[in-house]
Design a protein around this motif. Structure first.
Motif, PDB file in Angstrom:
ATOM      1  N   ARG A 184       0.830  -1.205   0.000  1.00  0.00           N
ATOM      2  CA  ARG A 184       0.000   0.000   0.000  1.00  0.00           C
ATOM      3  C   ARG A 184       0.865   1.256   0.000  1.00  0.00           C
ATOM      4  O   ARG A 184       0.530   2.264  -0.640  1.00  0.00           O
ATOM      5  CB  ARG A 184      -0.947  -0.014   1.199  1.00  0.00           C
ATOM      6  CG  ARG A 184      -2.115  -0.991   1.067  1.00  0.00           C
ATOM      7  CD  ARG A 184      -3.185  -0.750   2.128  1.00  0.00           C
ATOM      8  NE  ARG A 184      -2.666  -1.026   3.466  1.00  0.00           N
ATOM      9  CZ  ARG A 184      -2.760  -2.202   4.070  1.00  0.00           C
ATOM     10  NH1 ARG A 184      -3.351  -3.218   3.449  1.00  0.00           N
ATOM     11  NH2 ARG A 184      -2.282  -2.370   5.292  1.00  0.00           N
ATOM     12  N   ALA A 240       0.643   4.078  -2.877  1.00  0.00           N
ATOM     13  CA  ALA A 240       0.388   5.487  -2.564  1.00  0.00           C
ATOM     14  C   ALA A 240       1.437   6.374  -3.222  1.00  0.00           C
ATOM     15  O   ALA A 240       1.111   7.455  -3.754  1.00  0.00           O
ATOM     16  CB  ALA A 240       0.378   5.690  -1.053  1.00  0.00           C
ATOM     17  N   ARG A 299      -1.663   5.589  -6.554  1.00  0.00           N
ATOM     18  CA  ARG A 299      -2.679   4.557  -6.748  1.00  0.00           C
ATOM     19  C   ARG A 299      -3.257   4.085  -5.412  1.00  0.00           C
ATOM     20  O   ARG A 299      -3.678   2.936  -5.273  1.00  0.00           O
ATOM     21  CB  ARG A 299      -2.062   3.356  -7.476  1.00  0.00           C
ATOM     22  CG  ARG A 299      -1.643   3.654  -8.905  1.00  0.00           C
ATOM     23  CD  ARG A 299      -2.826   3.586  -9.835  1.00  0.00           C
ATOM     24  NE  ARG A 299      -2.442   3.763 -11.232  1.00  0.00           N
ATOM     25  CZ  ARG A 299      -3.276   3.634 -12.252  1.00  0.00           C
ATOM     26  NH1 ARG A 299      -4.542   3.313 -12.020  1.00  0.00           N
ATOM     27  NH2 ARG A 299      -2.861   3.826 -13.487  1.00  0.00           N
ATOM     28  N   SER A 300      -3.302   4.977  -4.444  1.00  0.00           N
ATOM     29  CA  SER A 300      -3.792   4.573  -3.123  1.00  0.00           C
ATOM     30  C   SER A 300      -5.260   4.163  -3.150  1.00  0.00           C
ATOM     31  O   SER A 300      -5.720   3.416  -2.278  1.00  0.00           O
ATOM     32  CB  SER A 300      -3.588   5.706  -2.116  1.00  0.00           C
ATOM     33  OG  SER A 300      -4.215   6.894  -2.568  1.00  0.00           O
ATOM     34  N   ALA A 301      -6.015   4.618  -4.148  1.00  0.00           N
ATOM     35  CA  ALA A 301      -7.432   4.250  -4.259  1.00  0.00           C
ATOM     36  C   ALA A 301      -7.618   2.876  -4.883  1.00  0.00           C
ATOM     37  O   ALA A 301      -8.738   2.366  -4.953  1.00  0.00           O
ATOM     38  CB  ALA A 301      -8.181   5.299  -5.085  1.00  0.00           C
ATOM     39  N   GLY A 308      -6.471  -3.169  -2.089  1.00  0.00           N
ATOM     40  CA  GLY A 308      -7.396  -2.367  -2.875  1.00  0.00           C
ATOM     41  C   GLY A 308      -7.373  -2.640  -4.367  1.00  0.00           C
ATOM     42  O   GLY A 308      -7.925  -1.850  -5.143  1.00  0.00           O
TER      43      GLY A 308
END
Length: 573
Positions: free
Chosen positions: A401, A405, A409-411, A440
């Protein structure tokens, strides 16, 4: 070679050649391993039996189907190459009959040495041992070696390794001895015991190439063309007594083979009987039961996944179980030509996001693979595995993660993963799907039929973001592993083997330099550099799970032949 994964655990091999494309599907010769590595090999329990074998008796070999080819110039399936080159025919060079890293050493076979060159690998000369004979007592000459290699160029016999065709000078225009009676000029025979090869480009790997069955001698007078498969003419310790294809093959001693002129093969059994057309579950059950003649039997190929609990939970059976590392690695390949995997940071995040232990469990467990931390199998890195990212077996979602981030691309994102429509392919894909969901990333599984799997992932325009893949080296050199799957100059619209579609100019140049330099350290360094670019996640180095009867001796899994039993040393009590 690409892991043509279609006969995992006894399923019939579809073009299961020395190169395997691992597609997260049933593999054609899985290389299942064990728990402990010894000098580059792993063995589960004490199944690798080093007891000195007695001479005599009958060894029974149990298999699900017939050999695709026993004609040496058409033989390009790993276990069949092991069987053929250890029992029926000899080659100029071969591999030591030894476990682990020792087994990757090239040693003389028909030749007195592993070849000599005076021009840095462009020209190679071999001298045959004196007193070599075929099964009818006629001498084996350099002309027979030349003719055997020339057969591999015949359009009627296209299935074998292509190295002679691509590496020998003039090979691109030669059509084999049936159409071109003049022979190939780049193979010369100054006398009956000398054969000389002239290559297009220098190669210090040529002594490894001459271990392949392409370099087995065939007397012209005994050549039956496409029918040679039915009755190959022996230069090895055994000859064919009878062959009912798909049913039974019986080998008996070649009385003209001289053990004193063979430093590799022990040729212990008097007879070898191959029973074909059996269900793998039946083979496993017979060997687990260990009754009667099955006490002197082995499975030719991998035990079935369903049989593993019955083997590993019974100490009396487990001690007869062998699982050794091979020259094969399975990957999760990322399509670097498309978002999001055109970003190296996103690709690096996947090294931590994937749960390799879950994948291995879905694939069959610790007996079928050793967790991989780099692309090259351990046998190509001095017997020591590299672990570049040091990610835990179950991954490191927090680290993944963090990298996502940093890449913006944290979403998360959604991608497609191609696998086969088999149950095994689906379960492996689900293991990846669940692991990536932790960071995610939504994975849509795209199952396709095994028959079109490699056509599908080899289409550069239509390839999904993720695909299962894998590769087995033809010989223990990274030159037969890294270039086919990482040299961007070879990317093709169809039938592409660089499935990550990585085309990095600096990497391409380093690959070219490493091929010419023949320096193992350069390949190891390049392996680490490629891991930094992260076009694929290495999942496991394959092992092959095998089982023997209690009265079979001299058994171990040989690293060269995918972890198969080495038929050079096997015997019965």
């Amino acid at each position: 070679m690409q892991l043509h994964c279609t006969i995992l655990y006894g399923t019939p091999p579809v073009d299961a050649r020395r190169r395997h494309e691992t597609s997260g599907q049933d593999l054609p010769r899985p290389r299942p391993l064990a728990q402990r590595r010894r000098r580059g090999a792993s063995t589960c329990g004490s199944g690798g039996d080093a007891t000195a074998a007695k001479v005599g008796g009958t060894l029974t070999v149990l298999y699900t189907q017939d050999f695709a080819h026993l004609d040496p110039q058409r033989n390009y399936v790993m276990f069949a190459m092991d069987f053929g080159t250890r029992l029926l025919y000899r080659t100029l060079t071969t591999y030591a009959a030894a476990e682990g890293q020792e087994g990757t050493k090239v040693v003389p076979d028909l030749a007195t040495d592993t070849g000599t060159t005076s021009d840095r690998g462009r020209t190679w000369t071999y001298h045959l041992r004196p007193g070599l004979k075929f099964e009818d007592g006629t001498p084996i000459t350099s002309a027979d070696v030349k003719y055997g290699v020339e057969r591999s160029f015949a359009p009627d016999l296209p299935e074998g390794p292509g190295y002679a065709r691509t590496m020998l000078e003039g090979g691109d225009g030669y059509k084999g001895p049936y159409k071109d009676k003049g022979g190939l000029a780049s193979i010369t025979t100054p006398d009956a015991r000398t054969v000389v090869f002239r290559l297009r480009e220098p190669s210090m790997d040529w002594p490894k190439i001459t271990t392949l069955p392409t370099f087995a001698p065939v007397p012209k007078a005994k050549d039956t063309g496409v029918n040679f498969d039915k009755r190959p003419f022996s230069s090895g310790p055994y000859k064919v007594e009878s062959y009912d294809r798909g049913q039974r093959l019986i080998l008996v001693r070649n009385t003209h083979w001289d053990k004193a002129a063979d430093g590799v093969r022990q040729a212990n059994p008097d007879r070898i009987v191959v029973e074909e057309g059996l269900a793998q579950a039946t083979i496993d059950q017979r060997l687990i039961a260990d009754q009667g003649r099955d006490q002197r039997a082995v499975t030719l190929y991998s035990v079935a996944p369903a049989s593993m609990p019955r083997i590993l939970t019974r100490p009396d059976v487990r001690k007869r179980f062998v699982s050794a590392t091979s020259l094969c690695t399975r990957f999760l390949a990322m399509n670097t030509s498309r978002p999001p995997f055109d970003d190296p940071k996103v690709r690096q995040a996947m090294q931590y996001a994937v749960d390799k232990e879950a994948y291995r469990t879905a694939h069959g467990g610790s007996g079928v693979g050793e967790l991989a931390g780099s692309y090259l199998p351990p046998a190509m890195t001095g017997g020591q595995a590299q672990n570049v990212y040091q990610a835990p077996p179950n991954g490191d979602p927090a680290k993944a993660r963090q990298l996502l981030a940093a890449a913006g691309r944290s979403a998360g994102f959604s991608i497609d993963l191609t696998t086969t429509s088999s149950e095994l392919g689906k379960s492996e894909a689900e293991a990846v799907q669940q692991a990536l969901a932790r960071v995610g990333v939504k994975v849509r599984i795209n199952p396709v039929a095994k028959s079109v799997y490699y056509d599908t992932i080899g289409d550069t325009a239509k390839e999904d973001e993720l695909v299962f893949y894998g590769w087995c080296a033809d010989y223990p050199s990274a030159a037969s592993f890294i270039p086919p799957i990482f040299d961007g100059r070879t990317i093709a619209p169809k039938g592409n083997t660089v499935v990550s579609q990585l085309n990095d100019k600096a990497v391409n140049e380093k690959i070219g330099a490493a091929v010419k330099g023949n320096d193992p350290a350069a390949w190891t360094a390049l392996d680490r550099e490629l891991m930094g670019l992260s076009p694929m996640v290495p999942l496991i180095h394959d092992k092959l799970p095998l089982l023997r009867g209690s009265k079979v001796t001299g058994t171990f899994g040989h690293a060269i032949w995918e972890g198969e039993f080495d038929f050079a040393t096997i015997g019965v009590m």
